[in-house]
Scaffold this motif. Structure first.
Motif, PDB file in Angstrom:
ATOM      1  N   UNK A   1      11.085  50.761 -24.683  1.00  0.00           N
ATOM      2  CA  UNK A   1      11.555  51.008 -23.315  1.00  0.00           C
ATOM      3  C   UNK A   1      11.952  49.703 -22.616  1.00  0.00           C
ATOM      4  N   UNK A   2      11.928  48.595 -23.358  1.00  0.00           N
ATOM      5  CA  UNK A   2      12.106  47.292 -22.708  1.00  0.00           C
ATOM      6  C   UNK A   2      13.483  47.095 -22.080  1.00  0.00           C
ATOM      7  N   UNK A   3      14.499  47.852 -22.554  1.00  0.00           N
ATOM      8  CA  UNK A   3      15.850  47.682 -22.014  1.00  0.00           C
ATOM      9  C   UNK A   3      16.185  48.677 -20.915  1.00  0.00           C
ATOM     10  N   UNK A   4      15.228  49.505 -20.525  1.00  0.00           N
ATOM     11  CA  UNK A   4      15.460  50.487 -19.464  1.00  0.00           C
ATOM     12  C   UNK A   4      15.260  49.854 -18.086  1.00  0.00           C
ATOM     13  N   UNK A   5      16.037  50.344 -17.123  1.00  0.00           N
ATOM     14  CA  UNK A   5      15.830  49.952 -15.730  1.00  0.00           C
ATOM     15  C   UNK A   5      14.828  50.922 -15.096  1.00  0.00           C
TER      16      UNK A   5
ATOM     17  N   UNK B   1      12.821  42.434 -18.221  1.00  0.00           N
ATOM     18  CA  UNK B   1      13.064  41.459 -17.168  1.00  0.00           C
ATOM     19  C   UNK B   1      11.926  41.400 -16.164  1.00  0.00           C
ATOM     20  N   UNK B   2      11.369  42.566 -15.822  1.00  0.00           N
ATOM     21  CA  UNK B   2      10.232  42.608 -14.911  1.00  0.00           C
ATOM     22  C   UNK B   2       9.023  41.873 -15.479  1.00  0.00           C
ATOM     23  N   UNK B   3       8.742  42.124 -16.743  1.00  0.00           N
ATOM     24  CA  UNK B   3       7.565  41.516 -17.360  1.00  0.00           C
ATOM     25  C   UNK B   3       7.785  40.023 -17.629  1.00  0.00           C
ATOM     26  N   UNK B   4       8.986  39.671 -18.044  1.00  0.00           N
ATOM     27  CA  UNK B   4       9.287  38.260 -18.291  1.00  0.00           C
ATOM     28  C   UNK B   4       9.195  37.453 -16.999  1.00  0.00           C
ATOM     29  N   UNK B   5       9.641  38.042 -15.895  1.00  0.00           N
ATOM     30  CA  UNK B   5       9.579  37.370 -14.598  1.00  0.00           C
ATOM     31  C   UNK B   5       8.149  36.968 -14.258  1.00  0.00           C
ATOM     32  N   UNK B   6       7.199  37.875 -14.489  1.00  0.00           N
ATOM     33  CA  UNK B   6       5.791  37.594 -14.186  1.00  0.00           C
ATOM     34  C   UNK B   6       5.255  36.488 -15.074  1.00  0.00           C
ATOM     35  N   UNK B   7       5.561  36.568 -16.361  1.00  0.00           N
ATOM     36  CA  UNK B   7       5.048  35.549 -17.286  1.00  0.00           C
ATOM     37  C   UNK B   7       5.591  34.166 -16.949  1.00  0.00           C
ATOM     38  N   UNK B   8       6.873  34.077 -16.678  1.00  0.00           N
ATOM     39  CA  UNK B   8       7.456  32.764 -16.347  1.00  0.00           C
ATOM     40  C   UNK B   8       6.903  32.243 -15.024  1.00  0.00           C
ATOM     41  N   UNK B   9       6.657  33.151 -14.069  1.00  0.00           N
ATOM     42  CA  UNK B   9       6.117  32.745 -12.772  1.00  0.00           C
ATOM     43  C   UNK B   9       4.680  32.239 -12.886  1.00  0.00           C
TER      44      UNK B   9
ATOM     45  N   UNK C   1      10.895  45.454  -9.857  1.00  0.00           N
ATOM     46  CA  UNK C   1      12.194  44.892  -9.453  1.00  0.00           C
ATOM     47  C   UNK C   1      13.289  45.809  -9.990  1.00  0.00           C
ATOM     48  N   UNK C   2      14.011  46.461  -9.087  1.00  0.00           N
ATOM     49  CA  UNK C   2      14.962  47.498  -9.501  1.00  0.00           C
ATOM     50  C   UNK C   2      16.211  46.951 -10.186  1.00  0.00           C
ATOM     51  N   UNK C   3      16.504  45.661  -9.978  1.00  0.00           N
ATOM     52  CA  UNK C   3      17.714  45.080 -10.570  1.00  0.00           C
ATOM     53  C   UNK C   3      17.446  44.449 -11.939  1.00  0.00           C
ATOM     54  N   UNK C   4      16.237  44.653 -12.476  1.00  0.00           N
ATOM     55  CA  UNK C   4      15.879  44.087 -13.773  1.00  0.00           C
ATOM     56  C   UNK C   4      15.345  45.176 -14.689  1.00  0.00           C
ATOM     57  N   UNK C   5      15.531  44.963 -15.970  1.00  0.00           N
ATOM     58  CA  UNK C   5      14.994  45.903 -16.953  1.00  0.00           C
ATOM     59  C   UNK C   5      13.478  45.763 -17.031  1.00  0.00           C
ATOM     60  N   UNK C   6      12.864  46.626 -17.817  1.00  0.00           N
ATOM     61  CA  UNK C   6      11.424  46.513 -18.062  1.00  0.00           C
ATOM     62  C   UNK C   6      11.099  45.131 -18.599  1.00  0.00           C
TER      63      UNK C   6
END
Length: 263
Positions: free
Chosen positions: A134-138, A101-109, A94-99
């Motif tokens: 690297x968690x804050x990088x897009x 954010x991408x990983x958190x999205x999957x876990x919450x889903x 997901x280009x509009x989320x950080x690393x």
């Protein structure tokens, strides 16, 4: 002996009435690393799609983690996919989320709710793939190899039994691709089965595993053929090198004798 994680027996895969693969017989056990090789368009990706329910099988028997793939209901496919880790060639981050954010999205889903547990799990997988800090990088701030590592981190978040990697090195340079395959091999040593499609036979030689080849609309077990051929080539190269060395020694001795005669 435990039941195989994947068991395909005389499976035929077709799309729009065109046969892609027939006589697909394949067993995958825990910890296996399996390559599917073959030219573009021979059915490698289609085979992976049947494993995660994207493409139906035309005939035969197919089980994945205890689910009958031929008769599985559409509503049960998401539950099956949660037990799989899927790595796509084009990343699909997901280009509009950080690393993070991408990983958190999957876990919450997939049902994770506790913030601290989510953070801990993200930290664990980022360390496992060598991407701490690297968690804050897009995604656009990462190299291709770094993005692929994040995709692998995303795939292993829920500790899947099976990881499906569709040409994971296809968009990477040779050295970065090598590191990605090495990482996937390390993951398989921890118990997960990895199925990887590739056309890069050099990587298959360097990191051995089970080998299946898509050819002439069939899936052929090429493990023994592939590595016997590799060993034969290595033996032939060794014999050539030995012959060249003997020639060099003979030439050196001849030169020494000639020099002695001149003296």
């Amino acid at each position: 002996m435990s039941e195989p994680l994947i068991n395909y027996l005389n499976v035929e895969i077709a799309q729009q009435d065109a046969c892609l693969l027939r006589n697909v017989n394949m067993q995958v056990n825990a910890g296996d690393f399996l390559y599917i090789i073959g030219k573009v368009g021979t059915g490698k990706t289609s085979l992976l799609k049947t494993i995660y329910g994207e493409l139906s099988i035309a005939s035969g028997e197919a089980e994945v983690l205890g689910s009958n793939i031929k008769s599985i209901k559409r509503k049960n496919i998401p539950q099956l996919r949660r037990k799989l880790g899927i790595i796509f060639q084009d990343f699909q981050l997901l280009t509009d989320r950080t690393v993070n954010g991408n990983l958190e999205f999957v876990l919450r889903a997939t049902g994770w709710k506790d913030k601290q547990e989510i953070k801990n799990r993200i930290d664990e997988v980022l360390e496992q793939v060598g991407m701490t800090n690297k968690e804050d990088r897009f995604p656009n701030e990462l190299s291709g190899g770094e993005q692929q590592r994040i995709v692998i981190a995303r795939a292993i978040l829920n500790s899947p039994s099976i990881i499906l990697a569709d040409e994971p090195t296809g968009n990477l340079d040779a050295e970065t691709g090598r590191k990605i395959v090495e990482l996937l091999h390390n993951i398989s040593r921890n118990g997960a089965s990895v199925i990887m499609t590739t056309h890069n036979t050099q990587l298959v030689k360097e990191f051995p595993g089970l080998v299946f080849k898509c050819k002439n609309n069939e899936l052929q077990d090429a493990t023994h053929e592939f590595y016997n051929e590799t060993r034969s080539l290595n033996k032939e190269e060794h014999e050539i090198n030995e012959s060249a060395l003997e020639t060099t020694y003979s030439q050196a001795e001849f030169v020494s004798e000639e020099e002695a005669d001149n003296e």
